[in-house]
Design a protein around this motif. Structure first.
Motif, PDB file in Angstrom:
ATOM      1  N   TYR A   1      -7.691-109.412 -40.185  1.00  0.00           N
ATOM      2  CA  TYR A   1      -6.493-109.088 -40.961  1.00  0.00           C
ATOM      3  C   TYR A   1      -6.638-109.603 -42.389  1.00  0.00           C
ATOM      4  CZ  TYR A   1      -5.081-113.960 -40.137  1.00  0.00           C
ATOM      5  OH  TYR A   1      -5.041-115.329 -40.103  1.00  0.00           O
ATOM      6  N   GLU A   2      -5.863-109.011 -43.270  1.00  0.00           N
ATOM      7  CA  GLU A   2      -5.802-109.426 -44.669  1.00  0.00           C
ATOM      8  C   GLU A   2      -4.335-109.535 -45.071  1.00  0.00           C
ATOM      9  OE1 GLU A   2      -9.895-107.060 -46.064  1.00  0.00           O
ATOM     10  OE2 GLU A   2      -7.943-106.434 -46.864  1.00  0.00           O
ATOM     11  N   GLN A   3      -4.043-110.426 -46.013  1.00  0.00           N
ATOM     12  CA  GLN A   3      -2.680-110.581 -46.520  1.00  0.00           C
ATOM     13  C   GLN A   3      -2.678-110.477 -48.043  1.00  0.00           C
ATOM     14  OE1 GLN A   3       0.169-113.231 -44.417  1.00  0.00           O
ATOM     15  NE2 GLN A   3      -1.665-114.365 -43.824  1.00  0.00           N
ATOM     16  N   TYR A   4      -1.677-109.783 -48.541  1.00  0.00           N
ATOM     17  CA  TYR A   4      -1.538-109.516 -49.972  1.00  0.00           C
ATOM     18  C   TYR A   4      -0.119-109.856 -50.415  1.00  0.00           C
ATOM     19  CZ  TYR A   4      -5.806-106.683 -49.518  1.00  0.00           C
ATOM     20  OH  TYR A   4      -7.085-106.251 -49.280  1.00  0.00           O
ATOM     21  N   GLY A   5       0.022-110.095 -51.712  1.00  0.00           N
ATOM     22  CA  GLY A   5       1.345-110.291 -52.296  1.00  0.00           C
ATOM     23  C   GLY A   5       1.780-111.741 -52.278  1.00  0.00           C
ATOM     24  N   LYS A   6       3.095-111.946 -52.166  1.00  0.00           N
ATOM     25  CA  LYS A   6       3.660-113.293 -52.198  1.00  0.00           C
ATOM     26  C   LYS A   6       3.865-113.804 -50.776  1.00  0.00           C
ATOM     27  CE  LYS A   6       6.267-112.420 -56.473  1.00  0.00           C
ATOM     28  NZ  LYS A   6       7.624-112.396 -57.071  1.00  0.00           N
ATOM     29  N   LYS A   7       3.457-115.045 -50.546  1.00  0.00           N
ATOM     30  CA  LYS A   7       3.580-115.608 -49.205  1.00  0.00           C
ATOM     31  C   LYS A   7       5.032-115.701 -48.751  1.00  0.00           C
ATOM     32  CE  LYS A   7      -0.636-118.379 -49.639  1.00  0.00           C
ATOM     33  NZ  LYS A   7      -1.219-119.750 -49.599  1.00  0.00           N
ATOM     34  N   ASP A   8       5.959-115.866 -49.706  1.00  0.00           N
ATOM     35  CA  ASP A   8       7.364-116.002 -49.342  1.00  0.00           C
ATOM     36  C   ASP A   8       8.143-114.694 -49.505  1.00  0.00           C
ATOM     37  OD1 ASP A   8       7.266-115.866 -52.075  1.00  0.00           O
ATOM     38  OD2 ASP A   8       8.643-117.553 -52.432  1.00  0.00           O
ATOM     39  N   ALA A   9       7.427-113.566 -49.699  1.00  0.00           N
ATOM     40  CA  ALA A   9       8.098-112.268 -49.835  1.00  0.00           C
ATOM     41  C   ALA A   9       8.381-111.670 -48.450  1.00  0.00           C
ATOM     42  CB  ALA A   9       7.243-111.330 -50.674  1.00  0.00           C
TER      43      ALA A   9
ATOM     44  N   GLU B   1       6.111-107.303 -55.921  1.00  0.00           N
ATOM     45  CA  GLU B   1       7.201-108.220 -56.250  1.00  0.00           C
ATOM     46  C   GLU B   1       8.114-108.463 -55.053  1.00  0.00           C
ATOM     47  OE1 GLU B   1       7.635-109.934 -59.151  1.00  0.00           O
ATOM     48  OE2 GLU B   1       5.618-109.164 -59.498  1.00  0.00           O
ATOM     49  N   HIS B   2       8.053-107.556 -54.077  1.00  0.00           N
ATOM     50  CA  HIS B   2       9.002-107.634 -52.966  1.00  0.00           C
ATOM     51  C   HIS B   2       8.354-107.937 -51.621  1.00  0.00           C
ATOM     52  CE1 HIS B   2      11.520-104.630 -55.524  1.00  0.00           C
ATOM     53  NE2 HIS B   2      11.767-105.873 -55.872  1.00  0.00           N
ATOM     54  N   TYR B   3       7.080-107.579 -51.469  1.00  0.00           N
ATOM     55  CA  TYR B   3       6.495-107.581 -50.134  1.00  0.00           C
ATOM     56  C   TYR B   3       5.287-108.499 -49.989  1.00  0.00           C
ATOM     57  CZ  TYR B   3       9.258-103.511 -48.681  1.00  0.00           C
ATOM     58  OH  TYR B   3      10.279-102.654 -48.337  1.00  0.00           O
ATOM     59  N   ARG B   4       5.197-109.109 -48.842  1.00  0.00           N
ATOM     60  CA  ARG B   4       3.992-109.749 -48.333  1.00  0.00           C
ATOM     61  C   ARG B   4       3.383-108.747 -47.346  1.00  0.00           C
ATOM     62  NH1 ARG B   4       4.338-114.949 -44.204  1.00  0.00           N
ATOM     63  NH2 ARG B   4       2.146-114.989 -43.500  1.00  0.00           N
TER      64      ARG B   4
ATOM     65  N   TYR C   1      13.732 -99.864 -49.006  1.00  0.00           N
ATOM     66  CA  TYR C   1      13.867-100.747 -47.853  1.00  0.00           C
ATOM     67  C   TYR C   1      13.692-102.223 -48.244  1.00  0.00           C
ATOM     68  CZ  TYR C   1      14.237 -97.247 -44.147  1.00  0.00           C
ATOM     69  OH  TYR C   1      14.675 -96.253 -43.307  1.00  0.00           O
ATOM     70  N   ALA C   2      13.121-102.474 -49.404  1.00  0.00           N
ATOM     71  CA  ALA C   2      12.950-103.875 -49.838  1.00  0.00           C
ATOM     72  C   ALA C   2      14.280-104.584 -49.995  1.00  0.00           C
ATOM     73  CB  ALA C   2      12.174-103.925 -51.148  1.00  0.00           C
ATOM     74  N   SER C   3      15.357-103.848 -50.275  1.00  0.00           N
ATOM     75  CA  SER C   3      16.659-104.467 -50.490  1.00  0.00           C
ATOM     76  C   SER C   3      17.496-104.586 -49.210  1.00  0.00           C
ATOM     77  CB  SER C   3      17.452-103.663 -51.520  1.00  0.00           C
ATOM     78  OG  SER C   3      17.677-102.336 -51.059  1.00  0.00           O
ATOM     79  N   LEU C   4      16.967-104.095 -48.094  1.00  0.00           N
ATOM     80  CA  LEU C   4      17.691-104.171 -46.826  1.00  0.00           C
ATOM     81  C   LEU C   4      17.845-105.605 -46.365  1.00  0.00           C
ATOM     82  CD1 LEU C   4      16.273-101.360 -44.498  1.00  0.00           C
ATOM     83  CD2 LEU C   4      18.557-101.480 -45.484  1.00  0.00           C
ATOM     84  N   GLU C   5      18.951-105.893 -45.718  1.00  0.00           N
ATOM     85  CA  GLU C   5      19.097-107.150 -45.005  1.00  0.00           C
ATOM     86  C   GLU C   5      18.803-106.852 -43.533  1.00  0.00           C
ATOM     87  OE1 GLU C   5      19.620-110.104 -46.241  1.00  0.00           O
ATOM     88  OE2 GLU C   5      19.707-109.324 -48.290  1.00  0.00           O
TER      89      GLU C   5
END
Length: 326
Positions: free
Chosen positions: A32-40, A65-68, A321-325
């Motif tokens: 697996y690989e991970q991209y973006g912000k760890k806390d996103a 800016e929104h997704y890990r 969908y990034a703004s969904l709760e």
């Protein structure tokens, strides 16, 4: 020949901040690989196939800016070890793997599960098995493993009517005495330990699918036939899964009792109108069974996620969908 529409620029991520393997049993290690912000917001990308693989461009649908973004090579696929291994490899192992990876990465809940083609099958199976682990779904090029869907691409009377020359090339790769049951005989060749037998069969199998995956000719896609991580794994895994009907009962994913398990989950379907690999009837049937979903038709696209209208829509949906709760 009509010119393909201009390409759509996707999101750009920095290189993966994490690349690793996670052992799930005595045979398989999942890459697996991970991209973006760890806390996103965490999203898992489920590749197609079965037997496809991940690459950095899979991240282009998601805003950094929104997704890990977690990319996973499924069992036997890509950089997962061992490559092209079919032992202890079926749909329900893969479903369990996604949940195991979520726990391993200490992710309480996937904000978004994204899957196209076989990835849409796996996303639905995972969500129906672990609905509390899924915040939202984005599905593209819907495949539900019904008997007629399998026959559409593999036997005469479906895609062969649109690509008769390429289907003949696919079948005629085999010696004449093996053509009466070409799927079973492809499987035998693909399972061979002799690469002089398995690899030519893999090229022929994959070429048939690649050749009908886009509305406009897919010259770039044929380069994947030279990728050793893709070549045998993709063909062998598809033959292995399809001859076993992916270990599902016919229409299982569309049954009311199974849709009811996920009816509360926000879901958007994106479907190419001219998808020959996964015919649009399945997207329509899923939407009818689950009318709470949003369905977007790509009226000038085939199967591939990278075709301009499909790609643009997927980017827009994931942004929304990034703004969904969840």
């Amino acid at each position: 020949m009509a010119q393909a529409p201009p390409q759509v620029t996707g999101h750009q991520f920095e290189d993966a901040y994490d690349k690793d393997w996670h052992r799930v049993d005595d045979i398989h290690e999942l890459y697996y690989e991970q991209y973006g912000k760890k806390d996103a917001k965490p999203v898992i990308y489920l590749h197609g196939g079965p037997g496809g693989h991940i690459s950095k461009p899979n991240t282009q649908f998601f805003n950094p800016e929104h997704y890990r973004v977690v990319l996973l090579d499924q069992r036997g696929s890509g950089n997962s070890r061992p490559n092209a291994e079919t032992r202890q490899n079926d749909t329900w192992y893969l479903v369990a793997d996604i949940e195991a990876l979520r726990k391993h990465l200490q992710i309480p809940k996937w904000h978004l599960v994204f899957g196209g083609s076989w990835g849409s099958t796996l996303a639905l199976a995972y969500a129906q098995t672990h609905p509390s682990s899924v915040g939202s779904l984005v599905l593209r090029g819907i495949f539900c493993v019904r008997d007629f869907e399998l026959k559409w691409t593999l036997v005469p009377g479906g895609a062969s009517m649109l690509f008769p020359d390429r289907f003949d090339e696919f079948v005629n790769f085999l010696p004449e005495e093996e053509r009466a049951d070409h799927v079973e005989n492809y499987h035998k060749r693909l399972m061979s330990d002799d690469t002089k037998i398995s690899h030519p069969a893999a090229v022929a199998w994959n070429k048939w699918e690649i050749g009908m995956s886009t509305l406009y000719p897919n010259i770039q896609g044929l380069k994947s036939l030279e990728d050793p991580a893709y070549l045998l794994a993709h063909a062998r895994m598809e033959a292995h899964y399809f001859r076993n009907k992916c270990w599902m009962e016919d229409g299982q994913l569309l049954r009311k009792e199974n849709i009811d398990k996920i009816r509360h989950i926000p879901c958007t379907i994106v479907q190419g109108r001219y998808d020959v690999v996964c015919p649009p009837i399945t997207a329509w049937d899923l939407h009818k069974a689950w009318p709470e979903t949003k369905l977007h038709w790509s009226d000038d696209a085939g199967h591939a996620a990278t075709e301009p209208r499909t790609k643009r829509t997927l980017i827009e949906v994931c942004e929304g969908y990034a703004s969904l709760e969840v």
